[in-house]
Design an enzyme around this catalytic site. Structure first.
Site, PDB file in Angstrom:
ATOM      1  CG  ASP A  15      -3.287   4.319   4.071  1.00 54.40           C
ATOM      2  OD1 ASP A  15      -4.342   4.148   4.722  1.00 54.40           O
ATOM      3  OD2 ASP A  15      -3.054   3.740   2.986  1.00 54.40           O
ATOM      4  CE  LYS A  21      -8.765  -1.772   4.266  1.00 54.06           C
ATOM      5  NZ  LYS A  21      -8.937  -2.986   3.467  1.00 54.06           N
ATOM      6  CD1 TRP A  78      -2.371  -2.187   1.386  1.00 52.25           C
ATOM      7  CD2 TRP A  78      -3.074  -0.857  -0.281  1.00 52.25           C
ATOM      8  NE1 TRP A  78      -3.421  -2.806   0.747  1.00 52.25           N
ATOM      9  CE2 TRP A  78      -3.868  -2.024  -0.263  1.00 52.25           C
ATOM     10  CE3 TRP A  78      -3.319   0.108  -1.246  1.00 52.25           C
ATOM     11  CZ2 TRP A  78      -4.910  -2.235  -1.190  1.00 52.25           C
ATOM     12  CZ3 TRP A  78      -4.348  -0.087  -2.162  1.00 52.25           C
ATOM     13  CH2 TRP A  78      -5.123  -1.255  -2.124  1.00 52.25           C
TER      14      TRP A  78
HETATM   15  N1  PMP Z   1      -4.493   1.751   2.021  1.00 55.42           N
HETATM   16  C1  PMP Z   1      -4.560   0.602   2.722  1.00 55.42           C
HETATM   17  C2  PMP Z   1      -3.631   0.413   3.867  1.00 55.42           C
HETATM   18  C3  PMP Z   1      -5.510  -0.366   2.380  1.00 55.42           C
HETATM   19  O1  PMP Z   1      -5.567  -1.508   3.064  1.00 55.42           O
HETATM   20  C4  PMP Z   1      -6.381  -0.133   1.293  1.00 55.42           C
HETATM   21  C5  PMP Z   1      -7.454  -1.113   0.898  1.00 55.42           C
HETATM   22  N2  PMP Z   1      -7.265  -2.410   1.208  1.00 55.42           N
HETATM   23  C6  PMP Z   1      -6.264   1.065   0.578  1.00 55.42           C
HETATM   24  C7  PMP Z   1      -5.323   1.987   0.982  1.00 55.42           C
HETATM   25  C8  PMP Z   1      -7.163   1.383  -0.596  1.00 55.42           C
HETATM   26  O2  PMP Z   1      -8.417   1.640  -0.114  1.00 55.42           O
HETATM   27  P1  PMP Z   1      -9.683   1.968  -1.070  1.00 55.42           P
HETATM   28  O3  PMP Z   1      -9.991   0.697  -1.777  1.00 55.42           O
HETATM   29  O4  PMP Z   1     -10.710   2.400  -0.086  1.00 55.42           O
HETATM   30  O5  PMP Z   1      -9.283   3.053  -1.987  1.00 55.42           O
END
Ligand code: PMP
Length: 359
Positions: free
Chosen positions: A172, A196, A102
């Site tokens: 994040d 989540k 991520w």
């Molecule tokens: N950052 C992290 C740490 C994540 O776990 C995720 C989704 N699993 C995201 C960003 C992306 O999130 P979204 O699908 O809501 O854009």
């Protein structure tokens, strides 16, 4: 109906009491005769839901008045773009920790707009460690330092807030927000997708310090502009009202549990049990260095030839969504706030039984 434990990384399980509340509220919110899905975001009724949710969030995360709490469409990835756009009107350089899948995605998005420097990287260890502070290259001229507090795919979590000095710290927290206590005032900006620990998909939460507003590049889209969104109560455009309402219910549930302090105690206990069971087994393994293991996402492996059978039998036992992320394979148990300790106990019992039967 048999009790199912859902270990999905996201969208992930909600507290069953929240799902029951949604079901009861669905046809008619209070005595209005219409559902939350059907009401104007600008009406007095939704206004009450909106304000209560904001106030509860502020209280649970201990946000002082000089932080704005925004509820924006687009999940966390929208913020991957919004952050560099909003914070770099005068400084064109941003810095990122590279600690997992991520982080890499956030870096790739920022690179579309600005020049990104890497503070430190754990890629050489295949993201099974975190870079130690003596390897961090903090650049005092950067607009901000970004890090991913919990790497959902790799199962690595910062156990403490990194000390980066005076540069705005951006985090994040998509997969660990409200799972542990933080000192909010050490951050310039925190963001998270809701699906989540905060409810359902469609919404991202941004908590941003006052002094970081007014720094947006001219080309920043209006819906991503933090200053406009702060001025207009996150309603520059029509917000995802249903996801906002569900967030409100989840926050009430967190309060009923005793707040973040109590939730954190349970999360520590759940994660410890599961890692202990993996470490004690001859069949399962987790590659992450012990001191940086995630409390939320527990990746584990077993011999490839047994994986299909494990997943099929687990599913039959009511333990679902244990596949690892498609990019890394293996297995993964996501044990967010809403996963009760009994769910973790059931998983451990199944894993131990499977190991015995296989032998
Ligand atoms: N950052 C992290 C740490 C994540 O776990 C995720 C989704 N699993 C995201 C960003 C992306 O999130 P979204 O699908 O809501 O854009």
């Amino acid at each position: 109906m048999k009790r199912i434990y859902n270990f999905s990384a996201g969208p992930s399980m909600l507290p069953p009491s929240v799902v029951a509340r949604i079901q009861a509220d669905l046809p008619s919110w209070r005595s209005t005769g219409i559902s939350v899905m059907e009401m104007s975001h600008r009406g007095a009724v939704f206004g009450e839901i909106a304000e209560k949710t904001r106030a509860d969030f502020r209280a649970l995360i201990n946000a002082p008045d000089h932080y704005h709490i925004l509820f924006l469409a687009g999940g966390a990835r929208a913020q991957f773009a919004a952050i560099p756009l909003n914070l770099t009107a005068t400084k064109n350089k941003v810095t990122y920790f590279n600690t997992g899948a991520w982080s890499k995605a956030a870096i790739a998005e920022a690179e579309r707009y600005v020049s990104v420097e890497i503070v430190a990287s754990s890629e050489a260890s295949s993201f099974t460690t975190l870079p130690p502070p003596d390897q961090w290259r903090i650049d005092p001229d950067a607009a901000y330092v970004h890090y991913t507090a919990n790497e959902t795919i790799d199962g690595v979590e910062f156990q403490d807030t990194p000390d980066v000095g005076a540069i705005p710290l951006v985090s994040d927290m998509s997969s660990n927000i409200l799972s542990r206590s933080i000192e909010l005032e050490r951050f310039g900006l925190i963001y998270a997708g809701a699906q989540k620990n905060l409810g359902i998909a469609g919404l991202g939460v941004v908590i941003v310090r006052d002094d970081l507003l007014g720094r947006a590049r001219a080309e920043t889209p209006a819906v991503l502009n933090y200053t406009s969104q702060a001025q207009q109560g996150s309603m520059v455009n029509t917000p995802p009202v249903f996801a906002w309402y569900v967030l409100g219910l989840v926050l009430e549930w967190v309060k009923e549990q005793g707040g973040v302090v109590e939730i954190e105690k349970r999360n520590i206990a759940k994660a410890r049990k599961l890692y202990d069971a993996i470490d004690a087994s001859a069949l399962y393994s987790n590659p992450v260095e012990k001191s940086v293991r995630s409390r939320m996402n527990v990746p584990f492996r077993l011999p490839e030839a047994l994986q299909e059978r494990f997943l099929t039998e687990a599913q039959a036992a009511g333990l679902v969504n244990l596949e690892g992320h498609r990019s890394v394979g293996g297995l993964r148990a996501s044990i967010y706030n809403a996963m009760p300790e009994e769910g973790v106990d059931a998983l451990i019992a199944f894993m131990q039984d499977f190991e015995k039967r296989r032998g």
